[in-house]
Design a protein around this motif. Structure first.
Motif, PDB file in Angstrom:
ATOM      1  N   TYR A  59       0.680  -1.245   0.038  1.00 54.76           N
ATOM      2  CA  TYR A  59       0.111   0.029  -0.077  1.00 54.76           C
ATOM      3  C   TYR A  59       1.008   1.179  -0.099  1.00 54.76           C
ATOM      4  O   TYR A  59       0.546   2.231  -0.760  1.00 54.76           O
ATOM      5  N   VAL A  60       2.009   1.295   0.769  1.00 49.34           N
ATOM      6  CA  VAL A  60       2.895   2.498   0.888  1.00 49.34           C
ATOM      7  C   VAL A  60       3.364   2.805  -0.621  1.00 49.34           C
ATOM      8  O   VAL A  60       3.391   3.897  -0.638  1.00 49.34           O
ATOM      9  N   PRO A  61       4.061   1.889  -0.875  1.00 46.50           N
ATOM     10  CA  PRO A  61       4.708   2.141  -2.465  1.00 46.50           C
ATOM     11  C   PRO A  61       3.564   2.533  -3.188  1.00 46.50           C
ATOM     12  O   PRO A  61       3.865   3.428  -4.306  1.00 46.50           O
ATOM     13  N   PHE A  62       2.441   1.874  -3.498  1.00 45.95           N
ATOM     14  CA  PHE A  62       1.363   2.242  -4.150  1.00 45.95           C
ATOM     15  C   PHE A  62       0.995   3.551  -4.093  1.00 45.95           C
ATOM     16  O   PHE A  62       0.981   4.592  -4.942  1.00 45.95           O
ATOM     17  N   VAL A  63       0.831   4.275  -2.889  1.00 40.93           N
ATOM     18  CA  VAL A  63       0.330   5.673  -2.514  1.00 40.93           C
ATOM     19  C   VAL A  63       1.401   6.461  -2.888  1.00 40.93           C
ATOM     20  O   VAL A  63       1.154   7.542  -3.546  1.00 40.93           O
ATOM     21  N   LYS A  64       2.602   6.237  -2.264  1.00 37.64           N
ATOM     22  CA  LYS A  64       3.825   7.124  -2.593  1.00 37.64           C
ATOM     23  C   LYS A  64       4.085   7.479  -4.215  1.00 37.64           C
ATOM     24  O   LYS A  64       4.109   8.797  -4.576  1.00 37.64           O
ATOM     25  N   TRP A  65       4.110   6.257  -4.777  1.00 37.57           N
ATOM     26  CA  TRP A  65       4.523   6.723  -6.511  1.00 37.57           C
ATOM     27  C   TRP A  65       3.391   7.102  -6.927  1.00 37.57           C
ATOM     28  O   TRP A  65       3.475   7.891  -8.116  1.00 37.57           O
TER      29      TRP A  65
ATOM     30  N   VAL B  13      -6.991   2.331  -3.777  1.00 38.44           N
ATOM     31  CA  VAL B  13      -5.551   1.831  -4.206  1.00 38.44           C
ATOM     32  C   VAL B  13      -5.697   1.653  -6.111  1.00 38.44           C
ATOM     33  O   VAL B  13      -5.551   0.417  -6.354  1.00 38.44           O
ATOM     34  N   ASP B  14      -5.936   2.751  -6.453  1.00 44.11           N
ATOM     35  CA  ASP B  14      -6.067   2.742  -8.044  1.00 44.11           C
ATOM     36  C   ASP B  14      -5.444   3.835  -8.677  1.00 44.11           C
ATOM     37  O   ASP B  14      -5.779   5.101  -8.258  1.00 44.11           O
ATOM     38  N   SER B  15      -4.778   3.823  -9.721  1.00 42.44           N
ATOM     39  CA  SER B  15      -4.010   4.700 -10.425  1.00 42.44           C
ATOM     40  C   SER B  15      -4.379   4.632 -11.813  1.00 42.44           C
ATOM     41  O   SER B  15      -4.651   3.615 -12.568  1.00 42.44           O
ATOM     42  N   LYS B  16      -4.715   6.032 -12.285  1.00 43.89           N
ATOM     43  CA  LYS B  16      -4.974   6.003 -13.766  1.00 43.89           C
ATOM     44  C   LYS B  16      -3.907   6.600 -14.550  1.00 43.89           C
ATOM     45  O   LYS B  16      -4.153   6.794 -15.893  1.00 43.89           O
ATOM     46  N   GLU B  17      -2.653   6.474 -14.169  1.00 42.21           N
ATOM     47  CA  GLU B  17      -1.450   6.940 -14.873  1.00 42.21           C
ATOM     48  C   GLU B  17      -1.001   6.067 -15.615  1.00 42.21           C
ATOM     49  O   GLU B  17      -0.506   4.918 -15.299  1.00 42.21           O
ATOM     50  N   MET B  18      -0.736   6.196 -16.966  1.00 40.40           N
ATOM     51  CA  MET B  18      -0.401   5.192 -17.902  1.00 40.40           C
ATOM     52  C   MET B  18       1.144   4.740 -17.509  1.00 40.40           C
ATOM     53  O   MET B  18       1.458   3.383 -17.744  1.00 40.40           O
TER      54      MET B  18
ATOM     55  N   TYR C  39       1.060  -1.161 -12.162  1.00 38.92           N
ATOM     56  CA  TYR C  39       0.614  -0.973 -10.906  1.00 38.92           C
ATOM     57  C   TYR C  39      -0.807  -1.649 -10.492  1.00 38.92           C
ATOM     58  O   TYR C  39      -1.238  -1.983  -9.405  1.00 38.92           O
ATOM     59  N   TRP C  40      -1.350  -2.176 -11.485  1.00 35.30           N
ATOM     60  CA  TRP C  40      -2.800  -2.957 -11.374  1.00 35.30           C
ATOM     61  C   TRP C  40      -2.221  -4.218 -10.688  1.00 35.30           C
ATOM     62  O   TRP C  40      -2.927  -4.713  -9.666  1.00 35.30           O
ATOM     63  N   PHE C  41      -1.032  -4.584 -10.660  1.00 39.42           N
ATOM     64  CA  PHE C  41      -0.370  -5.984  -9.952  1.00 39.42           C
ATOM     65  C   PHE C  41      -0.410  -5.780  -8.498  1.00 39.42           C
ATOM     66  O   PHE C  41      -0.845  -6.392  -7.464  1.00 39.42           O
ATOM     67  N   LEU C  42       0.059  -4.354  -8.092  1.00 37.61           N
ATOM     68  CA  LEU C  42      -0.067  -3.898  -6.613  1.00 37.61           C
ATOM     69  C   LEU C  42      -1.261  -3.982  -5.861  1.00 37.61           C
ATOM     70  O   LEU C  42      -1.577  -4.475  -4.938  1.00 37.61           O
ATOM     71  N   HIS C  43      -2.153  -3.340  -6.836  1.00 37.17           N
ATOM     72  CA  HIS C  43      -3.674  -3.249  -6.478  1.00 37.17           C
ATOM     73  C   HIS C  43      -4.079  -4.801  -6.310  1.00 37.17           C
ATOM     74  O   HIS C  43      -4.755  -5.138  -5.085  1.00 37.17           O
ATOM     75  N   THR C  44      -4.073  -5.503  -7.099  1.00 40.34           N
ATOM     76  CA  THR C  44      -4.549  -6.948  -7.253  1.00 40.34           C
ATOM     77  C   THR C  44      -3.934  -7.826  -6.058  1.00 40.34           C
ATOM     78  O   THR C  44      -4.641  -8.556  -5.203  1.00 40.34           O
ATOM     79  N   MET C  45      -2.486  -7.694  -5.960  1.00 43.31           N
ATOM     80  CA  MET C  45      -1.543  -8.357  -4.851  1.00 43.31           C
ATOM     81  C   MET C  45      -2.255  -7.932  -3.420  1.00 43.31           C
ATOM     82  O   MET C  45      -2.280  -8.833  -2.507  1.00 43.31           O
TER      83      MET C  45
END
Length: 350
Positions: free
Chosen positions: A76-82, A129-134, A139-145
């Protein structure tokens, strides 16, 4: 033999397996011919989830809070940070040509964000935990994981028979596919339950010897090859009929990679372990690194500068397959070497 030594060797094998998986992922994104992409896609993403299940420690079953903290720190933290960083840089990327309204991913393009869109997308990153950035497409992988980890944890904790958990999770995934169902907003659907199935299978694989001979590896290779020709699928494209064959083939492909990983020695083994320990950096930065290769191709082939916004790679002129590039080797090398070099420099000198 000392159990601690066995544990180290098993950890090395998993690190190498993750390294192979991330290498295959970058290769696939770099614009491989469709036949090679089809082969890789049969197992390379499930391999990550199986590795996660393999590394699951039974001590977490009785300590949910510790497991939550681990998942939050690691995913979660890496997903939000980046996710926030790339979101804040969206308009900058647009103005320098990485995005535009003409080119993008298979016809999907983007635009300059307004302040309202920034706020909405920021909420999506932090709460959903969702990003729209191409440029963070992987990062769909981090959401799913992230969500699959907690689904799998529930099975680990409340169902004693692991293979029963595998069956239930797979059935739920199949039902989600059948009825096109997903939990609104947080998008927990078939993919998350399928990933949870892989995590559960990873814990099951741990019970057996993953070091197999070359004959076994060759047989697995051809099984995956035949499957990739007959039913080419990815985790994002499985269907009601193909989901079970896909799971079986992904297990075979993953065990094949485990067996190869266990055989590596020497300096090459050390390099692969290093790559395996930096999969998040590669996941985060390889698409952005691809832009350097795209700049070179635009210069060499005298293409319009607007084509820099092609995602993830610039396809050949009049090419039907927009995910293919005849410069895929260049994309692959740039996508691997730049993130790894930055990691090395940071660790060595900063």
């Amino acid at each position: 033999m000392d159990n601690s030594i066995v544990g180290v060797r098993q950890n090395d094998t998993i690190s190498i397996a993750k390294a192979i998986a991330i290498i295959l992922m970058v290769m696939s994104h770099a614009g491989l011919p469709i036949e090679l992409r089809a082969y890789i896609s049969m197992f390379h993403m499930p391999l990550f989830f199986i590795c996660s299940g393999y590394c699951f420690k039974d001590k977490y079953i009785g300590c949910f809070l510790e497991y939550v903290v681990k998942r939050i720190k690691g995913l979660y933290v890496p997903f939000v940070k980046w996710g926030i960083l790339f979101l804040l840089l969206h308009n900058v990327f647009y103005k320098i040509g990485f995005y535009n309204s003409c080119y993008g991913f298979l016809g999907n393009v983007t635009h300059l964000y307004t302040w309202k869109e920034y706020i909405v997308h920021c909420i999506e990153v932090v709460l959903l935990v969702d990003s729209k950035e191409m440029l963070l497409g992987g990062y769909w992988f981090l959401h799913t994981m992230f969500f699959a980890s907690f689904i799998a944890y529930c099975f680990f904790r409340y169902i004693e028979i692991n293979m029963l958990s595998v069956g239930i999770s797979l059935i739920i995934s199949w039902l989600c596919l059948l009825f096109c169902f997903s939990i609104p907003y947080i998008n927990i659907g078939y993919k998350e339950f399928l990933a949870a199935t892989m995590i559960l299978l990873g814990k099951e694989v741990k019970k057996y010897d993953i070091k197999q001979g070359w004959l076994f590896i060759v047989i697995c290779f051809f099984i995956v090859l035949v499957a990739s020709i007959i039913i080419p699928r990815t985790m994002a494209s499985v269907g009601v009929i193909s989901i079970i064959p896909y799971v079986l083939v992904s297990i075979i492909g993953s065990i094949m990679i485990f067996s190869i990983s266990a055989k590596l020695t020497g300096k090459f083994k050390s390099i692969m372990i290093y790559i395996g320990n930096h999969t998040l950096a590669l996941l985060t930065w390889h698409f952005l690194s691809f832009k350097l290769a795209s700049m070179f191709i635009i210069y060499i082939e005298d293409r319009p500068a607007e084509q820099l916004a092609y995602f993830p790679v610039i396809p050949p002129i009049d090419c039907v397959d927009q995910l293919y590039s005849n410069w895929w080797v260049l994309y692959f090398l740039v996508g691997m070497l730049i993130p790894l070099t930055c990691c090395y420099v940071k660790e060595r000198f900063v």
